[in-house]
Every structure is written in C-alpha cells, then in structure tokens.
Design a protein around this motif. Sequence first.
Motif, PDB file in Angstrom:
ATOM      1  N   SER A 180       0.833  -1.208   0.000  1.00 29.25           N
ATOM      2  CA  SER A 180       0.000   0.000   0.000  1.00 29.25           C
ATOM      3  C   SER A 180       0.868   1.260   0.000  1.00 29.25           C
ATOM      4  CB  SER A 180      -0.938   0.011   1.211  1.00 29.25           C
ATOM      5  OG  SER A 180      -0.197  -0.041   2.421  1.00 29.25           O
ATOM      6  N   GLU A 181       1.971   1.227   0.749  1.00 31.97           N
ATOM      7  CA  GLU A 181       2.902   2.357   0.765  1.00 31.97           C
ATOM      8  C   GLU A 181       3.540   2.553  -0.599  1.00 31.97           C
ATOM      9  OE1 GLU A 181       4.677   2.439   5.294  1.00 31.97           O
ATOM     10  OE2 GLU A 181       5.362   0.834   3.952  1.00 31.97           O
ATOM     11  N   LEU A 182       3.893   1.440  -1.250  1.00 28.31           N
ATOM     12  CA  LEU A 182       4.530   1.528  -2.561  1.00 28.31           C
ATOM     13  C   LEU A 182       3.576   2.133  -3.599  1.00 28.31           C
ATOM     14  CD1 LEU A 182       6.891  -0.962  -4.247  1.00 28.31           C
ATOM     15  CD2 LEU A 182       4.909  -0.142  -5.525  1.00 28.31           C
ATOM     16  N   LEU A 183       2.329   1.722  -3.577  1.00 22.66           N
ATOM     17  CA  LEU A 183       1.375   2.241  -4.549  1.00 22.66           C
ATOM     18  C   LEU A 183       1.140   3.734  -4.353  1.00 22.66           C
ATOM     19  CD1 LEU A 183      -1.227  -0.676  -4.694  1.00 22.66           C
ATOM     20  CD2 LEU A 183       0.779  -0.276  -6.135  1.00 22.66           C
ATOM     21  N   THR A 184       1.126   4.172  -3.086  1.00 31.42           N
ATOM     22  CA  THR A 184       0.997   5.603  -2.794  1.00 31.42           C
ATOM     23  C   THR A 184       2.222   6.364  -3.290  1.00 31.42           C
ATOM     24  OG1 THR A 184      -0.370   5.183  -0.835  1.00 31.42           O
ATOM     25  CG2 THR A 184       0.746   7.313  -0.949  1.00 31.42           C
ATOM     26  N   ALA A 185       3.403   5.770  -3.052  1.00 34.20           N
ATOM     27  CA  ALA A 185       4.654   6.400  -3.498  1.00 34.20           C
ATOM     28  C   ALA A 185       4.695   6.500  -5.020  1.00 34.20           C
ATOM     29  CB  ALA A 185       5.844   5.606  -2.975  1.00 34.20           C
ATOM     30  N   LEU A 186       4.250   5.458  -5.715  1.00 36.91           N
ATOM     31  CA  LEU A 186       4.255   5.450  -7.175  1.00 36.91           C
ATOM     32  C   LEU A 186       3.411   6.600  -7.724  1.00 36.91           C
ATOM     33  CD1 LEU A 186       5.032   4.109  -9.859  1.00 36.91           C
ATOM     34  CD2 LEU A 186       3.032   2.609  -9.583  1.00 36.91           C
ATOM     35  N   LYS A 187       2.233   6.800  -7.148  1.00 32.75           N
ATOM     36  CA  LYS A 187       1.377   7.909  -7.588  1.00 32.75           C
ATOM     37  C   LYS A 187       2.061   9.249  -7.352  1.00 32.75           C
ATOM     38  CE  LYS A 187      -3.096   5.613  -6.889  1.00 32.75           C
ATOM     39  NZ  LYS A 187      -4.364   5.633  -6.111  1.00 32.75           N
ATOM     40  N   ARG A 188       2.716   9.369  -6.210  1.00 32.67           N
ATOM     41  CA  ARG A 188       3.406  10.628  -5.878  1.00 32.67           C
ATOM     42  C   ARG A 188       4.534  10.906  -6.869  1.00 32.67           C
ATOM     43  NH1 ARG A 188       7.530  11.849  -1.130  1.00 32.67           N
ATOM     44  NH2 ARG A 188       7.439  14.118  -1.131  1.00 32.67           N
ATOM     45  N   ILE A 189       5.293   9.869  -7.190  1.00 40.08           N
ATOM     46  CA  ILE A 189       6.414  10.013  -8.126  1.00 40.08           C
ATOM     47  C   ILE A 189       5.907  10.394  -9.512  1.00 40.08           C
ATOM     48  CG2 ILE A 189       8.179   8.683  -9.368  1.00 40.08           C
ATOM     49  CD1 ILE A 189       8.518   7.084  -6.697  1.00 40.08           C
ATOM     50  N   GLN A 190       4.894   9.701  -9.969  1.00 38.89           N
ATOM     51  CA  GLN A 190       4.383   9.955 -11.316  1.00 38.89           C
ATOM     52  C   GLN A 190       3.692  11.307 -11.418  1.00 38.89           C
ATOM     53  OE1 GLN A 190       2.068   6.354 -11.851  1.00 38.89           O
ATOM     54  NE2 GLN A 190       3.750   5.315 -12.902  1.00 38.89           N
ATOM     55  N   SER A 191       3.078  11.765 -10.333  1.00 40.41           N
ATOM     56  CA  SER A 191       2.438  13.082 -10.352  1.00 40.41           C
ATOM     57  C   SER A 191       3.468  14.199 -10.454  1.00 40.41           C
ATOM     58  CB  SER A 191       1.575  13.274  -9.098  1.00 40.41           C
ATOM     59  OG  SER A 191       2.386  13.337  -7.937  1.00 40.41           O
ATOM     60  N   ALA A 192       4.723  13.887 -10.088  1.00 39.30           N
ATOM     61  CA  ALA A 192       5.814  14.856 -10.218  1.00 39.30           C
ATOM     62  C   ALA A 192       6.552  14.688 -11.546  1.00 39.30           C
ATOM     63  CB  ALA A 192       6.793  14.693  -9.055  1.00 39.30           C
ATOM     64  N   SER A 193       5.943  13.934 -12.480  1.00 36.03           N
ATOM     65  CA  SER A 193       6.509  13.695 -13.822  1.00 36.03           C
ATOM     66  C   SER A 193       7.827  12.926 -13.770  1.00 36.03           C
ATOM     67  CB  SER A 193       6.680  15.022 -14.579  1.00 36.03           C
ATOM     68  OG  SER A 193       5.434  15.680 -14.728  1.00 36.03           O
ATOM     69  N   LYS A 194       7.972  12.065 -12.768  1.00 35.28           N
ATOM     70  CA  LYS A 194       9.117  11.154 -12.672  1.00 35.28           C
ATOM     71  C   LYS A 194       8.619   9.732 -12.913  1.00 35.28           C
ATOM     72  CE  LYS A 194      11.503  14.699 -11.134  1.00 35.28           C
ATOM     73  NZ  LYS A 194      12.555  15.360 -11.949  1.00 35.28           N
ATOM     74  N   LYS A 195       9.556   8.791 -13.054  1.00 29.73           N
ATOM     75  CA  LYS A 195       9.198   7.393 -13.244  1.00 29.73           C
ATOM     76  C   LYS A 195       9.513   6.577 -11.999  1.00 29.73           C
ATOM     77  CE  LYS A 195       9.653   7.260 -18.277  1.00 29.73           C
ATOM     78  NZ  LYS A 195      10.301   6.590 -19.423  1.00 29.73           N
ATOM     79  N   GLY A 196       8.665   5.590 -11.729  1.00 33.00           N
ATOM     80  CA  GLY A 196       8.879   4.679 -10.608  1.00 33.00           C
ATOM     81  C   GLY A 196       9.055   3.257 -11.112  1.00 33.00           C
ATOM     82  N   TYR A 197      10.168   2.616 -10.702  1.00 32.56           N
ATOM     83  CA  TYR A 197      10.478   1.238 -11.113  1.00 32.56           C
ATOM     84  C   TYR A 197      10.452   0.322  -9.892  1.00 32.56           C
ATOM     85  CZ  TYR A 197      12.192   2.521 -15.817  1.00 32.56           C
ATOM     86  OH  TYR A 197      12.304   2.954 -17.108  1.00 32.56           O
ATOM     87  N   LEU A 198       9.771  -0.796 -10.000  1.00 28.41           N
ATOM     88  CA  LEU A 198       9.789  -1.806  -8.947  1.00 28.41           C
ATOM     89  C   LEU A 198      11.163  -2.461  -8.903  1.00 28.41           C
ATOM     90  CD1 LEU A 198       8.314  -3.525  -6.811  1.00 28.41           C
ATOM     91  CD2 LEU A 198       7.631  -5.056  -8.674  1.00 28.41           C
ATOM     92  N   PHE A 199      11.721  -2.593  -7.691  1.00 32.40           N
ATOM     93  CA  PHE A 199      13.068  -3.151  -7.526  1.00 32.40           C
ATOM     94  C   PHE A 199      12.970  -4.510  -6.831  1.00 32.40           C
ATOM     95  CE2 PHE A 199      17.198  -3.263  -5.121  1.00 32.40           C
ATOM     96  CZ  PHE A 199      18.019  -3.386  -6.223  1.00 32.40           C
ATOM     97  N   ILE A 200      13.393  -5.580  -7.531  1.00 27.86           N
ATOM     98  CA  ILE A 200      13.335  -6.938  -6.996  1.00 27.86           C
ATOM     99  C   ILE A 200      14.751  -7.497  -6.946  1.00 27.86           C
ATOM    100  CG2 ILE A 200      12.364  -9.258  -7.265  1.00 27.86           C
ATOM    101  CD1 ILE A 200      10.217  -8.005  -9.102  1.00 27.86           C
ATOM    102  N   ASN A 201      15.279  -7.729  -5.737  1.00 28.21           N
ATOM    103  CA  ASN A 201      16.642  -8.284  -5.667  1.00 28.21           C
ATOM    104  C   ASN A 201      16.802  -9.306  -4.536  1.00 28.21           C
ATOM    105  OD1 ASN A 201      16.573  -6.490  -3.441  1.00 28.21           O
ATOM    106  ND2 ASN A 201      18.775  -6.123  -3.582  1.00 28.21           N
ATOM    107  N   ARG A 202      15.684  -9.862  -4.111  1.00 28.16           N
ATOM    108  CA  ARG A 202      15.739 -10.863  -3.048  1.00 28.16           C
ATOM    109  C   ARG A 202      15.738 -12.269  -3.641  1.00 28.16           C
ATOM    110  NH1 ARG A 202      12.347 -10.619   2.561  1.00 28.16           N
ATOM    111  NH2 ARG A 202      13.200 -12.494   3.518  1.00 28.16           N
ATOM    112  N   PHE A 203      16.581 -13.149  -3.108  1.00 29.01           N
ATOM    113  CA  PHE A 203      16.557 -14.549  -3.526  1.00 29.01           C
ATOM    114  C   PHE A 203      15.280 -15.186  -2.993  1.00 29.01           C
ATOM    115  CE2 PHE A 203      17.289 -19.044  -2.943  1.00 29.01           C
ATOM    116  CZ  PHE A 203      17.863 -19.423  -4.153  1.00 29.01           C
TER     117      PHE A 203
END
Length: 293
Positions: free
Chosen positions: A38-61
């Motif tokens: 839920s925090e990530l989805l809120t952050a994504l909207k905030r980033i995109q509303s500022a005309s930036k891009k948000g990328y999901l980061f997956i690096n866990r085994f």
Amino acid sequence: MKIITQYKIGQPILENIEIYTLSLKELSSHQPEAMEVSELLTALKRIQSASKKGYLFINRFLFEPELPSAIELVNTVIKAGVDGVIVNDFGWRIILNELSFEKEVILQTDTTITNSLEAASILEEGFDKVVIARELTIDEIVEMTQDLGNQLVVPIFGHQIMSTSRRHLLDAYGDEVNRVYDSNHFYDLKESTRQDPYLIYQDDSGTHIFDGTILCGYHELETLAKNGCDYVLLDGLHIDAKMIDMVSTSIKSILNGQNADTEFEKLQNSYPHEVFSNALWFKKTSDKKVTNE
C-alpha cells in the motif's frame, strides 16, 4: 544523462532524479526503504504526479514456495501502472512476459556483468538495460559504454556492495560474544588485516557487507558522457536525502560545464566526516592484495 536512485518515504521528490526505484519488503534485500504494498502504490502515484518514473526493484533470492505470492505482488504493482522493473534474476524476465508486462526491464546482479559480451548476451535475452558490475575500473566501464551506450546503467555514487550471504552472520557472531546486534541497522566493520573501512547490514534475507567509503564519480562524468553513458545510479543506502539532492544537482551542473573539483569540494565541506573515494575505478580487484604480518 538520467539519474536513478532509491525512493525514501517522506523525502521530497528531487528535481534532478528521473527514475526512482521502489522496494517491497517481500521482494527486496538490503533495502532499508522497503515498503508495504500500500505504501509503494501511494509512493508510485506521488512520483508519477511529479513527472518522474517509478520502477519496482526486486533483488531478493526467492525460494519456490515464495514465488506464487511474489508474482501476485508484482502483478498488483504492474496493474497500478509501474513504469519499469529492475530484477536480479533472469527468471523474472520469463515471469514478466507471462504477466504481459511490456515496459522496461533492467537486470542488476551487482557483480556479474563485467564486459560487453556478457551485457550483450543479456540484452539478447530480452532485457532492455543492464546495471554493470561494481568492481570495474573506469577504463573497463568506458569500453562497455562505447560498445553498448544507453543500454547500460553505471553505478556512480554510493557505498559499493562487497559481499552478501543468506546466513544471519550478525546473530551468529552475537551469540558467540554474548551481544545483541539489531537487524536493519548499519554497523561499522574493520578487519584486522586491512585498513579499509566496511559496513555490515543484516535483514531477513541475510547479511550484506559494503565498502565504508562512498564512491564519488564526479571527475569521470564528462568522460562517461562523451563515451555513450546515458544512465547513472546513485545508491542511497546509508546516505541521507540531502546528500543525494546535492549530488544529483552537482552531476547536472558538471555535465553543463561546472568544474568537477569545485563541486567535489562543496560535497567534502558539507560532509567532512564522510570518506569519498574512486572505489576500484583505478585499481583492478586482482591488484588489491592483503599481506598478513
């Protein structure tokens, strides 16, 4: 030159950052900024509303039983409109194809992409970009950017990761010396046979060791730009947002003609207790030897 760095909850969206990486607790390793979905989805909207891009980061085994829930989480983020995904495992390329994800996918393994042939073979498998290894010299980096240019991401600032283990080594050591070491906390580490400072960090996924100095690539920015480097990574682990803001501003200034020495002096004066270095840019790992007295 576009700048990529981690998103941190509550911090301002910076003018000079083009792409923010977003980490989920279930999918990310050694990322103190990892969030609930839920925090990530809120952050994504905030980033995109500022005309930036948000990328999901997956690096866990991930183990086999963890994959169904992991895929469900990734699909949730895809449906929310994430702009790209950065992964550490080739298998995610197959999964993302099955999820009909058509946006950018970047491979970041931290240590294994060390030359143009390796990078090119990865790109042929369907990845759009690769983050090159952390232990390369600047000559090796330049050679790769000349060959592959805007398909590479070059780590240019931050504490460089040195090793990682799925074992909880701080807990094991604490049991031996009768001390409690907190997870999700950076500790200073120094070996008896080396003068180099290190940082050690333990989380649910294991234990991770970083160079205690901070790579700062100001003086090679123009060289990288002239040789085709279009994307750089600022690693914000154990670094405050004000420093990332200063560094991102300085990078853009240097590329616009400002003197690198002047910008580096500003950084040193603002953070006199931090040690900045060239990491291994001018010294091959094979030349870095330890002599036991």
